[in-house]
Each structure stands twice: as structure tokens, then as C-alpha cells.
Design an enzyme around this catalytic site. Sequence first.
Site, PDB file in Angstrom:
ATOM      1  N   LYS A  70       0.865  -1.181   0.000  1.00  0.00           N
ATOM      2  CA  LYS A  70       0.000   0.000   0.000  1.00  0.00           C
ATOM      3  C   LYS A  70       0.896   1.224   0.000  1.00  0.00           C
ATOM      4  O   LYS A  70       1.838   1.317   0.788  1.00  0.00           O
ATOM      5  CB  LYS A  70      -0.894   0.011   1.243  1.00  0.00           C
ATOM      6  CG  LYS A  70      -1.900   1.165   1.254  1.00  0.00           C
ATOM      7  CD  LYS A  70      -2.806   1.112   2.475  1.00  0.00           C
ATOM      8  CE  LYS A  70      -2.093   1.582   3.715  1.00  0.00           C
ATOM      9  NZ  LYS A  70      -2.972   1.670   4.900  1.00  0.00           N
ATOM     10  N   ARG A 165      -5.337  20.980  21.606  1.00  0.00           N
ATOM     11  CA  ARG A 165      -5.024  22.346  21.181  1.00  0.00           C
ATOM     12  C   ARG A 165      -6.250  23.199  20.944  1.00  0.00           C
ATOM     13  O   ARG A 165      -6.162  24.424  20.859  1.00  0.00           O
ATOM     14  CB  ARG A 165      -4.180  22.307  19.897  1.00  0.00           C
ATOM     15  CG  ARG A 165      -2.814  21.683  20.139  1.00  0.00           C
ATOM     16  CD  ARG A 165      -1.856  22.045  19.054  1.00  0.00           C
ATOM     17  NE  ARG A 165      -2.320  21.584  17.751  1.00  0.00           N
ATOM     18  CZ  ARG A 165      -1.573  21.618  16.656  1.00  0.00           C
ATOM     19  NH1 ARG A 165      -0.361  22.121  16.708  1.00  0.00           N
ATOM     20  NH2 ARG A 165      -2.050  21.170  15.514  1.00  0.00           N
ATOM     21  N   GLY A 247      -1.393   7.631  16.830  1.00  0.00           N
ATOM     22  CA  GLY A 247      -0.953   8.804  16.071  1.00  0.00           C
ATOM     23  C   GLY A 247       0.483   8.751  15.588  1.00  0.00           C
ATOM     24  O   GLY A 247       0.785   9.164  14.472  1.00  0.00           O
TER      25      GLY A 247
END
Lengths: 348, 348
Positions: A70, A165, A247
Amino acid sequence: MNTIKIISDDDVKSILDLENTILCVENAYRQKADKRATLLPLVSADLVEGKADMDIKSGIYQTGNLFGLKLVTWFGDNKIQGLPNLTAMAMVFDLKNGFPIALINAGYLTAMRTGAAGAVGIKYLANQNAEVLTLVGTGNQAAFQIAAALTAVPTIRKVNIYNPRNEKKAHLLQQSIRTKLSGINNSSNDFKNENWIQRIKTVEFYAVNNIQSALEETDAVITITPSSQALIKKEWVKPGTHISCIGADLPGKQELDETLFRTARIFADDIDQASSVGEIQTAVSLGILPIESIREIGYVINGNENGRLSNNDITVFDSTGIALQDLAVADYIIRTAEEKNIGTSVTI
Amino acid sequence: MNTIKIISDDDVKSILDLENTILCVENAYRQKADKRATLLPLVSADLVEGKADMDIKSGIYQTGNLFGLKLVTWFGDNKIQGLPNLTAMAMVFDLKNGFPIALINAGYLTAMRTGAAGAVGIKYLANQNAEVLTLVGTGNQAAFQIAAALTAVPTIRKVNIYNPRNEKKAHLLQQSIRTKLSGINNSSNDFKNENWIQRIKTVEFYAVNNIQSALEETDAVITITPSSQALIKKEWVKPGTHISCIGADLPGKQELDETLFRTARIFADDIDQASSVGEIQTAVSLGILPIESIREIGYVINGNENGRLSNNDITVFDSTGIALQDLAVADYIIRTAEEKNIGTSVTI
């Protein structure tokens, strides 16, 4: 001359559901641990410094008799022109003769298999009967993480949503989350997603602005931000918490205080890849986390390693995303596309 | 949703000619030397030990505003079932936004760009007015190597054909070579290949069974076998000879006596890749050939390095095949397919 099946993102959306994606991802981890799936080295490159990058993940999925790759691209400035930041294409080949089988637009596939990874971490490593999930990050992946976690862990009844944030984004996601979740197919047995929509209604969703106090009641955390510095301090994490770190997948990325790794039990999808580009990269490079102490999650799934040893362990699953997840899900997509006559066959 | 162009092997055959392929390959080498093209690390893997392998070559071709990869598989037992051993697929992406542009069956592309590599080595490194070419190897690539060499070096008037293990195969190729060459398009300006067929008629082709005596009259050699041991001894190579080594592209492969590298001037398409998987791998690992003494061919093409210094130099070009050749040729194929409306556009 060969024939290859072209499977669009819409085709994939019509095929994939959360239950089967989670099964495929679990299976990918298990087959890797059982040496019936082989991960090949990651290729990654900046295309335009700081503004665009790509990676190529490849592997051999002996179980499904296929292999492939991929390629994922990220173009930060695409959004300005109203274009998607991420593009993903998967190419799958037949392990019997090397012929191409399918080209798959892997955008939705990637979102689903990444959501499944976070959920599998919770399913195998969190305390039994986990009730409260806290999500750190409110981007496109957030809904897929929540959806998969709710599917894999039926005891979850409350989800905290936190943006480190921008508090407003957490509130916006709280308002839209039920709609977003309803748009993801839950089960191939759940006609029109009716049971799933019922389930979503029973779950409480809260936007939180104080992560420290949210963590006091949290059983499982998923971190899914592009952060390059710790967002969660060691002392905020109560005993018994599980954290799935999704993440961090490039050099320099980090979401947890690295000193947490001194005492937590650490698991990874692939130890080499996680050590070099995942959440644990800083702890490994600083010598805080000895590589020998990291366990591969596939060995927990196949029963050859313990997950948590006590209710008080803090467990971390570092998922950088491996080609075998893509190949296992692609295998399911290709078989279903064949059965249901989905996709476009082209002579090549 | 994107649209991707699917370009079949027959489409590529209808587009590609030798002259343009050679130009593209020269350009790939030059752009790499000028840092306007970036080669990424090679991924290679055994699929079935000794019976099947694959590699993924990828890169960024800034000049053409594209990037991508080619996956090539080799399945030794395919021939038994009457299937081709090699399969190659290239995926090309837009460097402006990361979107997929084309999926290309790269079988013919690979044959043409590999032929062009051997020819470019002769064009830039052999003595002027080279007249006699000796080809070592009689497999599928042989005709492409000869065709490209005759195209790039108009002074060649005689071609010796040698098979180190099977004399009969050299004779069979000698008998069929004009037909094979006639089937390869020479120039986009040569309507119906007429000039090319005239040219082929003026060239003499000989099957040889004594390579040592053939080398006495040879100006340029191309080696294109899967050998893992030296086929050509150092003392057989007369001063002034150029050798393009194409066959060795995996660990353990070798076609030349490694002691030849003590005195020859050595060039490579990519020094890192050639040192690890190319013809020079043994000489480098034994310390016979210092890496610092190897030159990249792109620097010869762009005029920043000397090729041969005298008529008596023995020069060697070690070509392992790089993604930038594929991308440069793919760029030409895609542009031509667009102009001539060739290929199948599919929504993905």
C-alpha cells in the site's frame, strides 16, 4: 494478458463493516506471530519537505495466498484547494503465480483498519468490563477509532473527547459523533445498521477540556493526533489504564510522556517498526525502554504471551500500522467483491 | 473519487519505441546525478524460497512531477504451466497532490528500459565507432539488449551471441534474432519500422561457442544471464573493451571475474544498490573494489565525470535497474497515452 479488479473507495465502503475489519486485523497480528505472514521493510520519504510525504508498506500474507503493498501519500496543502490530504492505493498479487489480483483505493480501508488497531489493543489489553474510553484527537480518524472500540468492547458506555489544542473541535465532534458513527457499517449481519444505531444511542459522549481529570475515570485511552510532543503526563495515568497509541507513525512523533514506559507493559504491532517510527521511539532511543521488554500483540492474541498481569498494570499498545492489516482486510474485500460482483475488471 | 488510467502491456507495446526509451533512460540517469530525481530504498523478498521472489523499486521523478513504484515478481515454476515467469506492475502518482495517475502493466516497459540501460552504457563508455558487440545470455532480454545497442550505437555491424551453458540456444537465437528485432519498434519517426528493418539486415549475427576468441574482436559486451559465478575471466578481456553488466541484480549473482575490477574503470546506475545487489557486490565485499572509485553513470552523461580516459581502458557499467528508469519511461507512456487516447480510465 491479465485481468485486474479495480476496487474504488465507494466499492470498499459498500463492502467493509467494523466487525469483519476487526476480525481481519486481529488475524493479521496473529498470523504474523505464527509466522504465516511476513512484514517487509517500510519505505518512507519526504516529497516536499514538511508539506508532503509518502510511505510504502508491503508484506506477504501467506494465509490468504497473497502479497502486496500500500502506498499512502499525505499532502498538507491539499486542504486549501478542497482536496483530501491523504491518498492510499493498495496493489494485491497472487502468491501462487505473482499475477496481479486487485488495485484498491485504500482510503476507507486505511481508516477502518486503523480504527480496528486501536480497538484490538483495548480488547486484548484493557481491564475486563472497560466502561470509559477517552479519545485524544478529533481528526478524521476519531470516529473510526470510537466506532471500532465500541464494536470490539461492548462494555464501553461513555466516551470522552479531547483535543489538546482546540477545545472547540472537541465540542464539534461531540455534536456530530452519533451521525458519523451511524454512517459506518457495523456488522454484515445488522441489516440497515439498526442494532448499531441503537447501541450508539446508549453511549454518552462528552467533550472534555481537562484531560487530567478525564483520565481519573478512564479505563482505556486512544491517542490519535499528529503531535510531536507528549500530551499525557505520566502522573495523570491511573493504575489499570490501557492506552492505544495510534498517532505516532513517523520519526519525531510522540503523544505520551516517555517516562511512562519505565513502568508500563508495552506491546506493539511490529517491534522494529514501532521502535523506529512509533510512539516508543523516544523511550527506546533514550534507553528508557529496553527493546527486549516489548511484546508483539500477535502473541497475546494467539495466547503465547500474557497481556496485562494485574488489574493495576498500565498497558500501552503502540500501533504504527503494518502492511499485514491492509492485506488481511484487502483479502476480505477481494473475496466479497468477487461474490457480490463489485468492482471493475480491466484487462492489463 | 479519482480517475486512474489503466495501461495494459499491449497499450505499452503500441506506444514505446527504442529511441524514446533510450532517451528516457539517459534522462533518468542524468536527472538523478543532477538531484532532480530521488531513488528510494529497494525492498526485496523471497516469496517461495528459490522458486519465487519479488522486489519493489520506488522513487521520485521531480522532473516529470511524478513519483511511484514498480513491483516485479519472478515465479520460476510458472513456465511449467505455460505462464510467464515475470510480472511487473507500476503505479504512478502526481507529485503536485499525491493522486494516482496510472497503473501500468510494466512487463514490456521493463524489457525495454533494461535493454536501454545496457545500450546507454555502451554509448557513453565504449570506444568510439564500436563495431562488434558480444552478448552473453540468450533469454527473453537478449533481443531487447541487442535492439537497444544497435539503436544507440549506429556503428555496430556484428553481434556475437553466446550462451555459457547451452550452445544450441545461441544458434536458435541467431536464427530468430532478425525476426525478434523487427518486432520491436525502433523510432516514432520510422513508419512501419522500415529503416530499422533495413538496418537489421546490414548487421551480422553469429552464434559463438568460444567466448575467449569472440572477446578478441569485441568492442562491447553485454552480460544478461542469471549466473551466480564468473563467466568471463579477467585475462580474456582485451584492453579497450566495454562491458555492460545487466544480469546481476540480487545477492549472490555474478557474471564477471571479480579480479577484473582491480584495473577496470567502474560505473553504476546507483552505487549503493550496485554495491549490494549488482555485479560489483563480490568485488566490493572482498575489498577488491573501493566504493569511492565507482562512478555514477549520470555524471558521465551530464558531463561532470569522465567516462573512459583512453582507448585502452576497460570500462564496466553495472546496471541493477533503478526505479527512475521506470518512472521516466512511464512518464513518456502516460503522456503519449493521453495524447493518443490509449488505455482505460477507471473511477477509483
